[in-house]
Design an enzyme around this catalytic site. Structure first.
Site, PDB file in Angstrom:
ATOM      1  N   TRP A  10       0.603  -1.111  -0.028  1.00 44.90           N
ATOM      2  CA  TRP A  10      -0.035   0.053  -0.067  1.00 44.90           C
ATOM      3  C   TRP A  10       0.815   1.307   0.044  1.00 44.90           C
ATOM      4  O   TRP A  10       0.801   2.142  -0.772  1.00 44.90           O
ATOM      5  CB  TRP A  10      -0.968   0.055   1.177  1.00 44.90           C
ATOM      6  CG  TRP A  10      -1.884   1.002   1.571  1.00 44.90           C
ATOM      7  CD1 TRP A  10      -2.091   2.323   0.636  1.00 44.90           C
ATOM      8  CD2 TRP A  10      -2.653   1.455   2.701  1.00 44.90           C
ATOM      9  NE1 TRP A  10      -3.035   3.000   0.985  1.00 44.90           N
ATOM     10  CE2 TRP A  10      -3.534   2.581   2.269  1.00 44.90           C
ATOM     11  CE3 TRP A  10      -3.006   0.609   3.665  1.00 44.90           C
ATOM     12  CZ2 TRP A  10      -4.358   2.977   3.146  1.00 44.90           C
ATOM     13  CZ3 TRP A  10      -4.098   1.063   4.576  1.00 44.90           C
ATOM     14  CH2 TRP A  10      -4.535   2.359   4.305  1.00 44.90           C
ATOM     15  N   ASP A  62       1.041  -8.686  -1.994  1.00 48.59           N
ATOM     16  CA  ASP A  62      -0.277  -8.029  -2.121  1.00 48.59           C
ATOM     17  C   ASP A  62      -0.435  -6.583  -2.576  1.00 48.59           C
ATOM     18  O   ASP A  62       0.376  -5.727  -2.053  1.00 48.59           O
ATOM     19  CB  ASP A  62      -0.948  -8.123  -0.639  1.00 48.59           C
ATOM     20  CG  ASP A  62      -2.343  -7.697  -0.528  1.00 48.59           C
ATOM     21  OD1 ASP A  62      -3.150  -8.426  -1.000  1.00 48.59           O
ATOM     22  OD2 ASP A  62      -2.524  -6.405  -0.056  1.00 48.59           O
ATOM     23  N   TYR A  69      -4.120   1.631  -4.749  1.00 48.43           N
ATOM     24  CA  TYR A  69      -2.875   1.960  -4.131  1.00 48.43           C
ATOM     25  C   TYR A  69      -2.051   2.997  -4.852  1.00 48.43           C
ATOM     26  O   TYR A  69      -1.371   2.527  -5.811  1.00 48.43           O
ATOM     27  CB  TYR A  69      -1.929   0.936  -3.624  1.00 48.43           C
ATOM     28  CG  TYR A  69      -2.576  -0.318  -2.494  1.00 48.43           C
ATOM     29  CD1 TYR A  69      -3.712   0.429  -1.849  1.00 48.43           C
ATOM     30  CD2 TYR A  69      -2.009  -1.335  -2.241  1.00 48.43           C
ATOM     31  CE1 TYR A  69      -4.386  -0.492  -0.873  1.00 48.43           C
ATOM     32  CE2 TYR A  69      -2.728  -2.101  -1.165  1.00 48.43           C
ATOM     33  CZ  TYR A  69      -3.800  -1.774  -0.489  1.00 48.43           C
ATOM     34  OH  TYR A  69      -4.414  -2.641   0.256  1.00 48.43           O
ATOM     35  N   ARG A  99       7.962  -0.501   3.084  1.00 46.72           N
ATOM     36  CA  ARG A  99       8.735   0.519   1.871  1.00 46.72           C
ATOM     37  C   ARG A  99      10.138   0.758   1.837  1.00 46.72           C
ATOM     38  O   ARG A  99      10.506   1.538   0.968  1.00 46.72           O
ATOM     39  CB  ARG A  99       8.140   1.889   2.065  1.00 46.72           C
ATOM     40  CG  ARG A  99       8.090   2.597   3.459  1.00 46.72           C
ATOM     41  CD  ARG A  99       7.319   3.531   3.893  1.00 46.72           C
ATOM     42  NE  ARG A  99       6.845   4.385   2.939  1.00 46.72           N
ATOM     43  CZ  ARG A  99       6.214   5.503   3.210  1.00 46.72           C
ATOM     44  NH1 ARG A  99       5.449   5.780   4.296  1.00 46.72           N
ATOM     45  NH2 ARG A  99       5.916   6.347   2.164  1.00 46.72           N
ATOM     46  N   GLN A 132      13.316  -2.680   6.617  1.00 44.80           N
ATOM     47  CA  GLN A 132      12.312  -2.886   7.160  1.00 44.80           C
ATOM     48  C   GLN A 132      11.725  -4.497   6.919  1.00 44.80           C
ATOM     49  O   GLN A 132      11.386  -5.174   7.858  1.00 44.80           O
ATOM     50  CB  GLN A 132      10.844  -2.000   6.535  1.00 44.80           C
ATOM     51  CG  GLN A 132      11.309  -0.715   7.012  1.00 44.80           C
ATOM     52  CD  GLN A 132      10.070   0.333   6.593  1.00 44.80           C
ATOM     53  OE1 GLN A 132       9.059   0.101   5.604  1.00 44.80           O
ATOM     54  NE2 GLN A 132       9.932   1.332   7.245  1.00 44.80           N
TER      55      GLN A 132
HETATM   56  N1  LIG Z   1      -7.687  -4.901   2.335  1.00 44.24           N
HETATM   57  C1  LIG Z   1      -7.486  -3.878   2.815  1.00 44.24           C
HETATM   58  O1  LIG Z   1      -8.409  -3.123   3.072  1.00 44.24           O
HETATM   59  C2  LIG Z   1      -6.006  -3.503   3.588  1.00 44.24           C
HETATM   60  C3  LIG Z   1      -5.838  -2.397   4.368  1.00 44.24           C
HETATM   61  C4  LIG Z   1      -4.773  -2.090   4.984  1.00 44.24           C
HETATM   62  C5  LIG Z   1      -3.718  -2.865   4.523  1.00 44.24           C
HETATM   63  N2  LIG Z   1      -3.668  -3.986   3.521  1.00 44.24           N
HETATM   64  C6  LIG Z   1      -2.682  -4.407   3.006  1.00 44.24           C
HETATM   65  O2  LIG Z   1      -1.713  -4.851   4.124  1.00 44.24           O
HETATM   66  C7  LIG Z   1      -0.506  -4.410   3.992  1.00 44.24           C
HETATM   67  C8  LIG Z   1       0.051  -4.096   5.576  1.00 44.24           C
HETATM   68  O3  LIG Z   1      -0.602  -3.393   6.089  1.00 44.24           O
HETATM   69  P1  LIG Z   1      -0.085  -1.866   6.372  1.00 44.24           P
HETATM   70  O4  LIG Z   1       0.684  -1.463   5.409  1.00 44.24           O
HETATM   71  O5  LIG Z   1      -1.642  -0.977   6.575  1.00 44.24           O
HETATM   72  O6  LIG Z   1       0.283  -1.867   7.794  1.00 44.24           O
HETATM   73  P2  LIG Z   1       1.552  -2.572   8.706  1.00 44.24           P
HETATM   74  O7  LIG Z   1       1.959  -3.681   7.600  1.00 44.24           O
HETATM   75  O8  LIG Z   1       1.163  -2.862   9.848  1.00 44.24           O
HETATM   76  O9  LIG Z   1       2.824  -1.506   8.670  1.00 44.24           O
HETATM   77  C9  LIG Z   1       3.425  -1.237   7.441  1.00 44.24           C
HETATM   78  C10 LIG Z   1       4.214   0.095   7.606  1.00 44.24           C
HETATM   79  O10 LIG Z   1       4.962   0.434   8.733  1.00 44.24           O
HETATM   80  C11 LIG Z   1       6.219   0.883   8.632  1.00 44.24           C
HETATM   81  N3  LIG Z   1       7.155  -0.371   8.972  1.00 44.24           N
HETATM   82  C12 LIG Z   1       7.259  -1.428   8.246  1.00 44.24           C
HETATM   83  N4  LIG Z   1       8.435  -2.090   8.873  1.00 44.24           N
HETATM   84  C13 LIG Z   1       8.858  -1.549   9.642  1.00 44.24           C
HETATM   85  C14 LIG Z   1      10.140  -1.667  10.221  1.00 44.24           C
HETATM   86  N5  LIG Z   1      10.876  -2.838  10.328  1.00 44.24           N
HETATM   87  N6  LIG Z   1      10.377  -0.926  11.384  1.00 44.24           N
HETATM   88  C15 LIG Z   1       9.528   0.386  11.476  1.00 44.24           C
HETATM   89  N7  LIG Z   1       8.465   0.518  10.851  1.00 44.24           N
HETATM   90  C16 LIG Z   1       8.168  -0.262   9.823  1.00 44.24           C
HETATM   91  C17 LIG Z   1       6.114   1.236   7.338  1.00 44.24           C
HETATM   92  O11 LIG Z   1       5.637   2.459   7.216  1.00 44.24           O
HETATM   93  P3  LIG Z   1       6.652   3.709   7.828  1.00 44.24           P
HETATM   94  O12 LIG Z   1       8.109   3.495   7.394  1.00 44.24           O
HETATM   95  O13 LIG Z   1       6.036   5.007   7.036  1.00 44.24           O
HETATM   96  O14 LIG Z   1       6.282   3.950   9.025  1.00 44.24           O
HETATM   97  C18 LIG Z   1       5.314   0.203   6.591  1.00 44.24           C
HETATM   98  O15 LIG Z   1       4.711   0.969   5.522  1.00 44.24           O
HETATM   99  C19 LIG Z   1      -0.678  -3.296   3.142  1.00 44.24           C
HETATM  100  O16 LIG Z   1       0.339  -2.657   2.258  1.00 44.24           O
HETATM  101  C20 LIG Z   1      -1.725  -3.808   2.094  1.00 44.24           C
HETATM  102  O17 LIG Z   1      -1.106  -4.538   1.200  1.00 44.24           O
HETATM  103  C21 LIG Z   1      -5.214  -4.208   3.153  1.00 44.24           C
END
Ligand SMILES: NC(=O)c1ccc[n+]([C@@H]2O[C@H](COP(=O)([O-])OP(=O)(O)OC[C@H]3O[C@@H](n4cnc5c(N)ncnc54)[C@H](OP(=O)(O)O)[C@@H]3O)[C@@H](O)[C@H]2O)c1
Length: 322
Positions: free
Chosen positions: A21, A56, A61, A286, A290
């Site tokens: 995303w 995914d 997005y 991203r 990470q």
């Molecule tokens: N179906 C739906 O409605 C829906 C909704 C939400 C998500 N999704 C899918 O699920 C995926 C994952 O969810 P999400 O991206 O919302 O949230 P997440 O996986 O909980 O968090 C991802 C974000 O956390 C930060 N991050 C990642 N690894 C890290 C690390 N090692 N240390 C520190 N910060 C870190 C990054 O952003 P920063 O570096 O900017 O902090 C990253 O973009 C999405 O990308 C998407 O493919 C689907």
């Protein structure tokens, strides 16, 4: 890397999938602030090199940008990973996003996604949101046709309630559900996970780090410093009164992760994978570092004692929302 079978399908997913995303950048309503496409491509390639076998994404997005960048990365690699994408959120020239599950719209969407991704077939095609609700049968019927036409391999849904799953199941067998799931969003534990297990529906959970809250870098200063083009700046979990509650909760996790020689992000992801009904976690990244950190959560099986300690921390946390 460990793999689990996605419900009744023959897809075997690594327990960590790459979420993309944030690769859509900041120039749309639900953006994540500025993102460099070159860094996105390096991140995707790194994730695959680390053994992750699926990605995914969604058409919406970055209004096509995340799929396009994945398409560019795929052209640089020999072995194509499993690709999951989504439909139902569409936009026009004005870049305003609306919901549609009309047959014509879904069929146009799949063609556009195939083109952006540069693939012949999409492995898992999902309805992103069950909206407009009165169109879910029409949209699912269109997706069933696309399976027959060989444009998609399996069909799943995201953000559907059990009642909505029941409505579409007679039309075409549901392969997977993509719901939110993290220590801070536990709604699926009540009934949804059991329902999916009973019907052999795969479960791929999203936002396991609650969009960055459940990571080592989370702090009040970081949350309040998010740019306006990052939708998290408007998310109630990143604002008071939730912000203080979350900062305190993360401090408890920090202590525990440190003791175990792990990071908070690894703890948060491994916690979602403790549930056998969960096929895999979609882990957003991203930047390469990470995913290098978070991929390791796929190999961590929490002990009963560790699960209990987290339950205690959650019990202490005031129940502000969800
Ligand atoms: N179906 C739906 O409605 C829906 C909704 C939400 C998500 N999704 C899918 O699920 C995926 C994952 O969810 P999400 O991206 O919302 O949230 P997440 O996986 O909980 O968090 C991802 C974000 O956390 C930060 N991050 C990642 N690894 C890290 C690390 N090692 N240390 C520190 N910060 C870190 C990054 O952003 P920063 O570096 O900017 O902090 C990253 O973009 C999405 O990308 C998407 O493919 C689907």
């Amino acid at each position: 890397m460990r793999k689990r079978q996605l419900g009744w399908t023959d897809l075997h997913l690594t327990t960590i999938g790459l979420g993309t995303w944030a690769l859509g950048g900041g120039e749309w309503e639900w953006g994540w602030g500025p993102q460099d496409d070159r860094e996105s491509i390096v991140t995707i390639r790194r994730a695959l090199d680390l053994g992750i076998n699926w990605i995914d994404t969604a058409a919406v997005y970055g209004l096509g940008r995340s799929e396009e960048v994945i398409g560019k990365a795929l052209r640089l690699i020999d072995e194509r990973p499993i690709i999951a994408t989504k439909c139902s959120l569409v936009w026009g020239e004005d870049r305003v996003v609306i919901n549609s599950l009309k047959k014509k719209s879904v069929k146009e969407e799949v063609e556009a996604s195939l083109k952006r991704l540069g693939v012949e077939i999409i492995d898992l095609y999902q309805i992103h949101w069950p909206n407009p609700e009165e169109e879910i049968e029409e949209g699912w019927g269109a997706i069933a046709d696309l399976v027959k036409e060989g444009k998609i391999r399996y069909a799943g849904v995201s953000n559907f309630k059990i009642e909505q799953l029941k409505r579409i199941q007679p039309i075409h067998r549901v392969a997977s559900l993509q719901p939110p799931y993290s220590m801070l969003r536990r709604g699926i534990e009540d009934e949804t996970l059991a329902y999916c297990a009973e019907h052999d529906i795969g479960v791929i959970v999203y936002s396991p780090m609650q969009k960055g809250i459940l990571t080592d870098k989370f702090s009040r200063e970081w949350a309040l410093g998010l740019p306006e083009s990052d939708h998290r700046a408007r998310d109630s979990r990143f604002q008071e009164p939730m912000l203080s509650v979350n900062v305190e909760f993360v401090e408890g996790l920090r202590e525990m992760a440190k003791e175990k020689g792990k990071t908070i992000a690894q703890l948060a992801i491994a916690w979602t994978l403790r549930r056998p009904e969960v096929t895999a976690a979609i882990v957003g990244a991203r930047k390469p570092y990470q995913i290098e950190e978070t991929v390791q959560a796929g190999e961590w099986e929490l002990t009963e004692e560790e699960i209990e300690r987290i339950a205690e921390l959650l019990d202490k946390r005031p129940d502000v929302i969800e």
